[in-house]
Design a protein around this motif. Structure first.
Motif, short mmCIF file in Angstrom:
data_model
loop_
_atom_site.label_atom_id
_atom_site.label_comp_id
_atom_site.label_asym_id
_atom_site.label_seq_id
_atom_site.Cartn_x
_atom_site.Cartn_y
_atom_site.Cartn_z
N ASN A 38 65.89 24.36 55.92
CA ASN A 38 65.37 24.53 57.28
C ASN A 38 66.49 24.81 58.27
O ASN A 38 66.36 25.69 59.13
N SER A 39 67.58 24.07 58.14
CA SER A 39 68.71 24.26 59.05
C SER A 39 69.32 25.64 58.91
O SER A 39 69.58 26.33 59.91
N PHE A 40 69.54 26.06 57.65
CA PHE A 40 70.15 27.37 57.44
C PHE A 40 69.24 28.48 57.94
O PHE A 40 69.71 29.45 58.56
N GLU A 41 67.94 28.38 57.68
CA GLU A 41 67.02 29.43 58.14
C GLU A 41 67.08 29.57 59.66
O GLU A 41 67.10 30.70 60.18
N LYS A 42 67.14 28.47 60.36
CA LYS A 42 67.23 28.52 61.83
C LYS A 42 68.56 29.12 62.26
O LYS A 42 68.63 29.95 63.18
N GLU A 43 69.65 28.70 61.61
CA GLU A 43 70.98 29.19 61.96
C GLU A 43 71.11 30.69 61.70
O GLU A 43 71.66 31.42 62.53
N PHE A 44 70.59 31.13 60.58
CA PHE A 44 70.75 32.54 60.23
C PHE A 44 69.84 33.42 61.09
O PHE A 44 70.24 34.53 61.47
N GLU A 46 69.01 32.79 64.15
CA GLU A 46 69.70 32.85 65.44
C GLU A 46 70.89 33.78 65.37
O GLU A 46 71.14 34.57 66.30
N TYR A 47 71.64 33.72 64.28
CA TYR A 47 72.81 34.59 64.12
C TYR A 47 72.39 36.06 64.14
O TYR A 47 73.03 36.88 64.81
N CYS A 48 71.34 36.40 63.43
CA CYS A 48 70.89 37.79 63.34
C CYS A 48 70.17 38.25 64.61
O CYS A 48 70.09 39.45 64.88
N GLY A 49 69.64 37.28 65.37
CA GLY A 49 68.87 37.64 66.55
C GLY A 49 67.42 37.90 66.24
O GLY A 49 66.73 38.63 66.99
N SER A 50 66.91 37.32 65.17
CA SER A 50 65.51 37.48 64.80
C SER A 50 64.78 36.14 65.02
O SER A 50 65.40 35.08 65.08
N ALA A 51 63.48 36.22 65.11
CA ALA A 51 62.69 35.02 65.40
C ALA A 51 62.52 34.13 64.17
O ALA A 51 62.42 32.91 64.29
N VAL A 174 72.14 43.86 62.36
CA VAL A 174 71.18 44.32 61.35
C VAL A 174 70.29 43.15 60.95
O VAL A 174 70.72 42.00 60.92
N GLY A 175 69.05 43.47 60.65
CA GLY A 175 68.07 42.43 60.33
C GLY A 175 67.20 42.07 61.51
O GLY A 175 66.20 41.37 61.36
N ALA A 176 67.60 42.53 62.71
CA ALA A 176 66.82 42.24 63.92
C ALA A 176 66.06 43.46 64.41
O ALA A 176 65.29 43.36 65.36
N SER A 177 66.29 44.61 63.78
CA SER A 177 65.58 45.83 64.16
C SER A 177 64.40 46.03 63.22
O SER A 177 64.15 45.24 62.32
N GLY A 178 63.68 47.11 63.42
CA GLY A 178 62.58 47.43 62.51
C GLY A 178 61.56 46.32 62.46
O GLY A 178 61.35 45.57 63.41
N ASN A 179 60.89 46.20 61.31
CA ASN A 179 59.86 45.18 61.12
C ASN A 179 60.35 43.98 60.33
O ASN A 179 59.78 42.89 60.44
N ALA A 199 67.51 36.23 51.81
CA ALA A 199 66.72 35.84 52.97
C ALA A 199 66.02 37.05 53.56
O ALA A 199 66.51 38.18 53.48
N ILE A 200 64.88 36.77 54.18
CA ILE A 200 64.11 37.75 54.94
C ILE A 200 64.20 37.38 56.40
O ILE A 200 64.04 36.21 56.76
N THR A 201 64.48 38.36 57.27
CA THR A 201 64.43 38.13 58.71
C THR A 201 63.35 39.01 59.31
O THR A 201 63.14 40.15 58.88
N THR A 202 62.66 38.49 60.30
CA THR A 202 61.59 39.25 60.96
C THR A 202 61.24 38.61 62.28
O THR A 202 61.46 37.40 62.48
N ASN A 203 60.68 39.39 63.18
CA ASN A 203 60.16 38.87 64.45
C ASN A 203 58.65 38.65 64.38
O ASN A 203 58.05 38.23 65.37
N ASP A 204 58.07 38.93 63.22
CA ASP A 204 56.62 38.83 63.03
C ASP A 204 56.29 37.52 62.34
O ASP A 204 56.57 37.34 61.15
#
Length: 367
Positions: A38-44, A46-51, A174-179, A199-204
């Motif tokens: 949970n901690s790493f998912e939140k940290e990463f 935030e680092y990438c700029g994704s939700a 990278v990881g904060a653009s697209g879908n 890991a998967i990053t997304t704003n959706d």
């Protein structure tokens, strides 16, 4: 011998912190889907700029699970076409196939080795439903142009960020653009675990929730399986290792950039073509420093005889692999030429300036 990459040396720098983090997990008695993940998912995220960030078992699964999530959400359908560069590691293509979609190869730019929005546009058909740009070698594609093309034609964009942790395109990591974005934490990556991870990053939020279910046997509630999922989990030990190493990623990236600059300033052999400088100074995180040479075998032997290890990324493009034998008659001259000519010089944040100078001297003496 100057190693291409010495992971023992890389990880020794924060060995005590890694041991401490691993000990915490061992003492906790909780090894999957716990606080460290949970901690790493939140940290990463935030680092990438994704939700959102969803930890999975590896980079291939990050790609595949994302595509399957889009299918579950009816954003894609089996048989849809996904455009992918012809000069990428085969995982980019395997994910498309494993999700029940059809890969369509696109020639890269001869200069940057990257795919562009214009190249994608030329390959569009009525069956194209998604674009899979690969930030190859650590250099970010022009995500703004690709996202604009996707909006114009109603396409999804899945960034393959396996080699590009921290690279920036048009003001976004990278990881904060697209879908969505897909990352690998294979030990040799810029942010590498001490085993496999992804890991998967997304704003959706809906995509993140669906991907998380798919990666957990298709289950959100224990013993209730609403989706046909798989077992793809980033375990607590690896999440703990990655949280430690994430704190050092930007500093390591700056060292990689400094080494790349030394190479670019110092190598002046007309037989070697150096990488194209990124348009933005932070647009490349230099996972690899890749040169091209028509006499690659001789150059590699020359460097080996001078105590310098090199690697080839990649010697055979996906459409020429046995797994994709039905594509073997396709003609992608740029991708095929690059496969014959590319060679990666040593690149690691632990390489010294003296070692870099040795490599430069050896390269300049090649004839």
């Amino acid at each position: 011998m100057i190693d291409f990459l010495n992971l023992q040396t890389v990880n020794q720098r924060y060995q005590d912190e890694l041991i401490s983090a691993a000990s915490e997990v061992i003492r906790s008695g909780w090894y999957l889907n716990g606080e460290k993940l949970n901690s790493f998912e939140k940290e990463f995220a935030e680092y990438c700029g994704s939700a959102h960030c969803v930890g999975v078992a590896n980079g291939l699964d990050a790609l595949t699970v994302t595509l399957k999530a889009w299918i579950e959400l009816s954003k894609l359908h089996p048989g849809d076409e996904v455009l992918v560069p012809a000069n990428t590691y085969i995982a980019s293509v395997l994910a498309i196939s494993q999700a029940g979609l059809n890969p369509v190869f696109v020639e890269p730019s001869a200069d940057t080795h990257l795919v562009t929005a214009e190249l994608f546009k030329h390959a569009l058909t009525s069956k194209t439903k998604a674009l899979l740009p690969v930030h190859l070698y650590g250099q970010a594609c022009d995500t703004s142009a690709i996202d604009s093309l996707a909006r114009e034609y109603g396409l999804l964009v899945l960034e393959d960020c396996a080699q590009a942790h921290g690279a920036i395109s048009n003001g976004l990591r990278v990881g904060a653009s697209g879908n969505a974005g897909a990352f690998s934490f294979y030990p040799g990556k810029n942010l590498g675990a001490l085993g496999d991870g992804g890991a998967i990053t997304t704003n959706d939020a809906e995509v993140a929730d669906t991907a998380r279910q798919i990666a957990n046997y298709g289950s959100k509630v224990r013993y209730v399986h609403n989706l046909k999922g798989c077992n793809s989990r980033l375990d607590e030990i690896q999440a703990a290792m990655l949280s430690v190493k994430l704190r050092y990623l930007d500093a390591d990236t700056e060292r990689r950039r400094a080494i790349a600059q030394l190479y670019s300033d110092g190598i002046s052999n007309p037989l070697m073509q150096l990488p194209t400088a990124p348009q933005h100074p932070n647009g490349h995180c230099w996972h690899l420093y890749v040169v091209t040479c028509q006499h690659r075998a001789e150059l590699q032997h020359h460097l080996q005889s001078n105590g310098i290890a090199t690697l080839i990324h990649y010697p055979t493009p996906p459409h020429k692999q046995g797994a994709y034998n039905h594509y073997k008659k396709l003609d992608f001259p740029i991708a095929e030429r690059l496969a014959k000519e590319v060679m990666s010089l040593p690149m690691s944040p632990t390489i010294s300036d003296d070692q870099v100078e040795q490599i430069i001297t050896a390269c300049n003496k090649f004839n």
